[in-house]
Design a protein around this motif. Structure first.
Motif, PDB file in Angstrom:
ATOM      1  N   SER A 139       0.842  -1.201   0.000  1.00 25.75           N
ATOM      2  CA  SER A 139       0.000   0.000   0.000  1.00 25.75           C
ATOM      3  C   SER A 139       0.878   1.253   0.000  1.00 25.75           C
ATOM      4  O   SER A 139       1.098   1.892   1.034  1.00 25.75           O
ATOM      5  CB  SER A 139      -0.925   0.006   1.220  1.00 25.75           C
ATOM      6  N   LYS A 140       1.379   1.592  -1.190  1.00 26.95           N
ATOM      7  CA  LYS A 140       2.243   2.765  -1.330  1.00 26.95           C
ATOM      8  C   LYS A 140       2.149   3.294  -2.757  1.00 26.95           C
ATOM      9  O   LYS A 140       1.693   2.603  -3.671  1.00 26.95           O
ATOM     10  CB  LYS A 140       3.690   2.409  -0.999  1.00 26.95           C
ATOM     11  N   TRP A 141       2.564   4.534  -2.913  1.00 29.82           N
ATOM     12  CA  TRP A 141       2.695   5.126  -4.244  1.00 29.82           C
ATOM     13  C   TRP A 141       4.142   4.972  -4.700  1.00 29.82           C
ATOM     14  O   TRP A 141       5.076   5.160  -3.911  1.00 29.82           O
ATOM     15  CB  TRP A 141       2.337   6.612  -4.213  1.00 29.82           C
ATOM     16  N   ILE A 142       4.313   4.610  -5.973  1.00 27.88           N
ATOM     17  CA  ILE A 142       5.644   4.544  -6.568  1.00 27.88           C
ATOM     18  C   ILE A 142       5.619   5.312  -7.887  1.00 27.88           C
ATOM     19  O   ILE A 142       4.713   5.123  -8.711  1.00 27.88           O
ATOM     20  CB  ILE A 142       6.099   3.097  -6.821  1.00 27.88           C
ATOM     21  N   GLY A 143       6.583   6.186  -8.060  1.00 21.73           N
ATOM     22  CA  GLY A 143       6.718   6.946  -9.299  1.00 21.73           C
ATOM     23  C   GLY A 143       8.131   6.848  -9.830  1.00 21.73           C
ATOM     24  O   GLY A 143       9.084   6.625  -9.075  1.00 21.73           O
ATOM     25  N   GLU A 144       8.268   6.975 -11.121  1.00 22.19           N
ATOM     26  CA  GLU A 144       9.579   6.864 -11.775  1.00 22.19           C
ATOM     27  C   GLU A 144       9.951   8.214 -12.380  1.00 22.19           C
ATOM     28  O   GLU A 144       9.139   8.856 -13.052  1.00 22.19           O
ATOM     29  CB  GLU A 144       9.538   5.799 -12.882  1.00 22.19           C
ATOM     30  N   GLY A 145      11.192   8.646 -12.131  1.00 21.65           N
ATOM     31  CA  GLY A 145      11.679   9.899 -12.688  1.00 21.65           C
ATOM     32  C   GLY A 145      11.614  11.028 -11.682  1.00 21.65           C
ATOM     33  O   GLY A 145      10.730  11.067 -10.817  1.00 21.65           O
ATOM     34  N   ASN A 146      12.539  11.941 -11.785  1.00 22.36           N
ATOM     35  CA  ASN A 146      12.587  13.060 -10.856  1.00 22.36           C
ATOM     36  C   ASN A 146      11.487  14.084 -11.156  1.00 22.36           C
ATOM     37  O   ASN A 146      10.895  14.095 -12.238  1.00 22.36           O
ATOM     38  CB  ASN A 146      13.963  13.725 -10.902  1.00 22.36           C
ATOM     39  N   ASN A 147      11.219  14.925 -10.149  1.00 21.57           N
ATOM     40  CA  ASN A 147      10.199  15.965 -10.238  1.00 21.57           C
ATOM     41  C   ASN A 147       8.786  15.402 -10.419  1.00 21.57           C
ATOM     42  O   ASN A 147       7.937  16.027 -11.055  1.00 21.57           O
ATOM     43  CB  ASN A 147      10.523  16.951 -11.358  1.00 21.57           C
ATOM     44  N   ARG A 148       8.558  14.234  -9.869  1.00 17.08           N
ATOM     45  CA  ARG A 148       7.212  13.666  -9.842  1.00 17.08           C
ATOM     46  C   ARG A 148       6.363  14.423  -8.826  1.00 17.08           C
ATOM     47  O   ARG A 148       6.864  14.892  -7.799  1.00 17.08           O
ATOM     48  CB  ARG A 148       7.254  12.177  -9.472  1.00 17.08           C
ATOM     49  N   GLU A 149       5.060  14.534  -9.080  1.00 16.59           N
ATOM     50  CA  GLU A 149       4.170  15.305  -8.229  1.00 16.59           C
ATOM     51  C   GLU A 149       3.016  14.454  -7.700  1.00 16.59           C
ATOM     52  O   GLU A 149       2.401  13.689  -8.450  1.00 16.59           O
ATOM     53  CB  GLU A 149       3.612  16.504  -8.998  1.00 16.59           C
ATOM     54  N   VAL A 150       2.752  14.611  -6.403  1.00 16.27           N
ATOM     55  CA  VAL A 150       1.649  13.943  -5.732  1.00 16.27           C
ATOM     56  C   VAL A 150       0.723  15.026  -5.188  1.00 16.27           C
ATOM     57  O   VAL A 150       1.183  16.012  -4.593  1.00 16.27           O
ATOM     58  CB  VAL A 150       2.149  13.044  -4.588  1.00 16.27           C
ATOM     59  N   PHE A 151      -0.587  14.847  -5.378  1.00 16.77           N
ATOM     60  CA  PHE A 151      -1.569  15.859  -4.999  1.00 16.77           C
ATOM     61  C   PHE A 151      -2.544  15.296  -3.964  1.00 16.77           C
ATOM     62  O   PHE A 151      -3.030  14.174  -4.111  1.00 16.77           O
ATOM     63  CB  PHE A 151      -2.363  16.325  -6.224  1.00 16.77           C
ATOM     64  N   LEU A 152      -2.834  16.089  -2.932  1.00 19.93           N
ATOM     65  CA  LEU A 152      -3.828  15.740  -1.924  1.00 19.93           C
ATOM     66  C   LEU A 152      -4.987  16.718  -1.994  1.00 19.93           C
ATOM     67  O   LEU A 152      -4.789  17.923  -2.181  1.00 19.93           O
ATOM     68  CB  LEU A 152      -3.226  15.813  -0.518  1.00 19.93           C
ATOM     69  N   THR A 153      -6.201  16.194  -1.829  1.00 22.67           N
ATOM     70  CA  THR A 153      -7.379  17.045  -1.726  1.00 22.67           C
ATOM     71  C   THR A 153      -7.944  16.908  -0.321  1.00 22.67           C
ATOM     72  O   THR A 153      -8.261  15.795   0.123  1.00 22.67           O
ATOM     73  CB  THR A 153      -8.457  16.646  -2.745  1.00 22.67           C
ATOM     74  N   LEU A 154      -8.050  18.019   0.398  1.00 15.66           N
ATOM     75  CA  LEU A 154      -8.604  18.023   1.741  1.00 15.66           C
ATOM     76  C   LEU A 154     -10.115  18.095   1.690  1.00 15.66           C
ATOM     77  O   LEU A 154     -10.701  18.540   0.691  1.00 15.66           O
ATOM     78  CB  LEU A 154      -8.054  19.201   2.541  1.00 15.66           C
ATOM     79  N   GLU A 155     -10.755  17.693   2.757  1.00 12.71           N
ATOM     80  CA  GLU A 155     -12.207  17.686   2.812  1.00 12.71           C
ATOM     81  C   GLU A 155     -12.775  19.093   2.654  1.00 12.71           C
ATOM     82  O   GLU A 155     -13.829  19.287   2.046  1.00 12.71           O
ATOM     83  CB  GLU A 155     -12.668  17.086   4.137  1.00 12.71           C
ATOM     84  N   GLN A 156     -12.088  20.090   3.200  1.00 14.11           N
ATOM     85  CA  GLN A 156     -12.551  21.462   3.088  1.00 14.11           C
ATOM     86  C   GLN A 156     -11.367  22.410   3.249  1.00 14.11           C
ATOM     87  O   GLN A 156     -10.270  22.003   3.620  1.00 14.11           O
ATOM     88  CB  GLN A 156     -13.616  21.761   4.135  1.00 14.11           C
ATOM     89  N   MET A 157     -11.593  23.670   2.937  1.00 16.34           N
ATOM     90  CA  MET A 157     -10.565  24.675   3.089  1.00 16.34           C
ATOM     91  C   MET A 157     -10.064  24.675   4.524  1.00 16.34           C
ATOM     92  O   MET A 157     -10.853  24.631   5.471  1.00 16.34           O
ATOM     93  CB  MET A 157     -11.107  26.047   2.715  1.00 16.34           C
ATOM     94  N   SER A 158      -8.743  24.708   4.694  1.00 13.32           N
ATOM     95  CA  SER A 158      -8.159  24.526   6.012  1.00 13.32           C
ATOM     96  C   SER A 158      -6.958  25.440   6.195  1.00 13.32           C
ATOM     97  O   SER A 158      -6.342  25.895   5.220  1.00 13.32           O
ATOM     98  CB  SER A 158      -7.695  23.071   6.203  1.00 13.32           C
ATOM     99  N   LEU A 159      -6.640  25.687   7.452  1.00 15.41           N
ATOM    100  CA  LEU A 159      -5.373  26.323   7.779  1.00 15.41           C
ATOM    101  C   LEU A 159      -4.354  25.206   7.939  1.00 15.41           C
ATOM    102  O   LEU A 159      -4.447  24.396   8.860  1.00 15.41           O
ATOM    103  CB  LEU A 159      -5.503  27.134   9.068  1.00 15.41           C
TER     104      LEU A 159
END
Length: 452
Positions: free
Chosen positions: A77-97
């Motif tokens: 249960s993990k993310w694996i990416g190949e190559g430098n400068n890979r990007e992972v994005f998270l979406t929060l449930e709502q606007m947060s500090l």
């Protein structure tokens, strides 16, 4: 001395405690994100923010970005990416500090990752909150990084490279901050916390005593708030123990009736501990309380899924502890093949064996899915009440009849002179054979203790 006061019945009608599944988790009040600014709120202490999804610009095979928000910290249960400068994005449930982020890297060969973090309110315009940072190659746990304070709903982690090759992996990411001016309603004046880490050697558990604990104590791995103000306790399979006689890790509160008065010793029949009303008169005079009640409202969020069959899925969520033995231990257990978990109790005879009581389902390692069992994430409550040599355990759930178990302690030995008691609440992991990163976790919405 704390005295009994009428305790409210389980407040399942409260907006904070309304359901058990992810489709109806209690929500923070809606806000107009267009006018939401950090100046409106403060995060004291930090809470774990709800993350509803994750994606990446590139993932290899089945190791997709959704794995980094599934609560699993080991295995496939993990993310694996190949190559430098890979990007992972998270979406929060709502606007947060947002004020911090915790990352568990895939680190089989002590590699150091280079990365940066950005946040966004609209998933288009990005603000840098952490630049040119490297992970610790010697730390296989969740690593916490303080971020420049920002108001956002989206988080981007850009992995710019690592010290070994161009393959990158992340097991889990957790975001910390708050969505409102929130603070747990749980009073911690007469508790101290044990967490399974020595900050230098991971050898002996650390104790956070009353005053430090009440000074908005925060630990990103083991003790923090959730987005609803509940207190989250987490204990991994591997970690520091409280003593050489303890086999398992814990993140657990220990009752301290002295309330920070360090002139009173922790142990003994004294003002820090309580006794049964069946104890000798001398002990009744010296104790900090007589008889007692512990009331807790909680959800169990995660249990272990790896290790020996007889240990998998077990966690202790509440106790009465005596000098060396436990008049009661409250267990929750959910097996990997079952959707629901069981509740059972252990009553330890002083200097003797345990007597078990099954309240819901079976404690067996091969038990079938328990009828009317409790799911992970479901809100429930338990009450432990002691009057003399009678101990009463009550399990409470929304729209269901209470389940009651009475334990007669007349011949259990705890009415002898010199036996003192204290409540415990949190998670005491009962698995030391699983993957080191496997863990138990629970969120407590209420913890109330009282004595005559």
């Amino acid at each position: 001395m704390r005295r009994f006061t009428p305790l409210l019945l389980l407040s399942f009608l409260s907006p904070l405690i309304i359901s058990c599944d992810s489709s109806s988790v209690p929500q923070a009040p809606e806000r107009d994100d267009s006018v939401f600014t950090p100046q409106e709120i403060s995060c004291t202490p930090l809470g774990r923010l709800e993350q509803i999804s994750a994606n990446a610009d590139l993932s290899l095979q089945s190791n997709t970005a959704s794995n980094i928000v599934d609560g699993q910290h080991f295995g496939a249960s993990k993310w694996i990416g190949e190559g430098n400068n890979r990007e992972v994005f998270l979406t929060l449930e709502q606007m947060s500090l947002i004020k911090g982020i915790s990352i568990k890297w895939d680190n089989p060969d002590q590699r150091s990752y280079s990365f940066e973090v950005q946040t966004s309110q609209n998933n288009s315009d990005w603000v840098s909150v952490l630049t040119s940072t490297s992970s610790d190659p010697d730390d296989e746990h969740l690593q916490y990084h303080q971020l420049a304070e920002s108001t956002a709903r989206y988080v981007k982690i850009q992995v710019t490279g690592n010290s070994i090759d161009s393959t990158h992996g992340i097991y889990e990411i957790e975001s910390f901050g708050c969505v409102d001016n929130q603070q747990s309603d749980i009073e911690l004046d007469d508790w101290y916390l044990s967490i399974p880490v020595d900050e230098t050697e991971y050898s002996k558990a650390k104790s956070i005593y009353e005053q430090e604990l009440n000074d908005d104590y925060f630990n990103h791995q083991f003790f923090f708030e959730d987005s609803q103000g509940g207190l989250v306790f987490r204990a991994p399979v591997s970690g520091a123990k409280t003593s050489t006689n303890t086999k398992y890790t814990r993140s657990e509160l220990r009752e301290m009736l002295r309330r920070g008065d360090t002139s009173i010793k922790t142990q003994g029949v004294n003002a820090n501990n309580w006794v049964f009303s069946s104890a000798p008169a001398e002990d009744l005079a010296d104790a900090g309380g007589i008889d007692g009640e512990l009331y807790a409202v909680l959800t169990v969020n995660h249990v272990t899924t790896s290790g020996e069959d007889w240990q998998v899925g077990r966690v202790i969520i509440g106790q009465i502890h005596a000098n060396d033995d436990e008049p009661i231990r409250v267990y929750y257990r959910k097996l990997p093949q079952n959707e629901l978990g069981a509740i059972y109790l252990a009553h330890e005879i002083l200097g003797g064996d345990d007597v078990y009581y099954e309240v819901i389902g079976s404690r067996s390692q091969s038990a079938e899915n328990p009828v009317n069992g409790i799911a992970l994430g479901e809100v429930f409550a338990f009450r432990i009440e002691v009057l003399g040599n009678q101990l009463t355990f009550t399990l409470e759930r929304k729209n269901q009849e209470d389940l009651v178990q009475v334990i007669d302690m007349t011949d259990s030995g705890y009415d002898q002179g010199g036996q003192y008691m204290y409540f415990k609440a949190g998670v005491y992991n009962q698995n030391n054979t699983g993957d080191d990163s496997d863990y138990v976790e629970a969120s407590f919405l209420k913890i109330e203790n009282s004595h005559f």
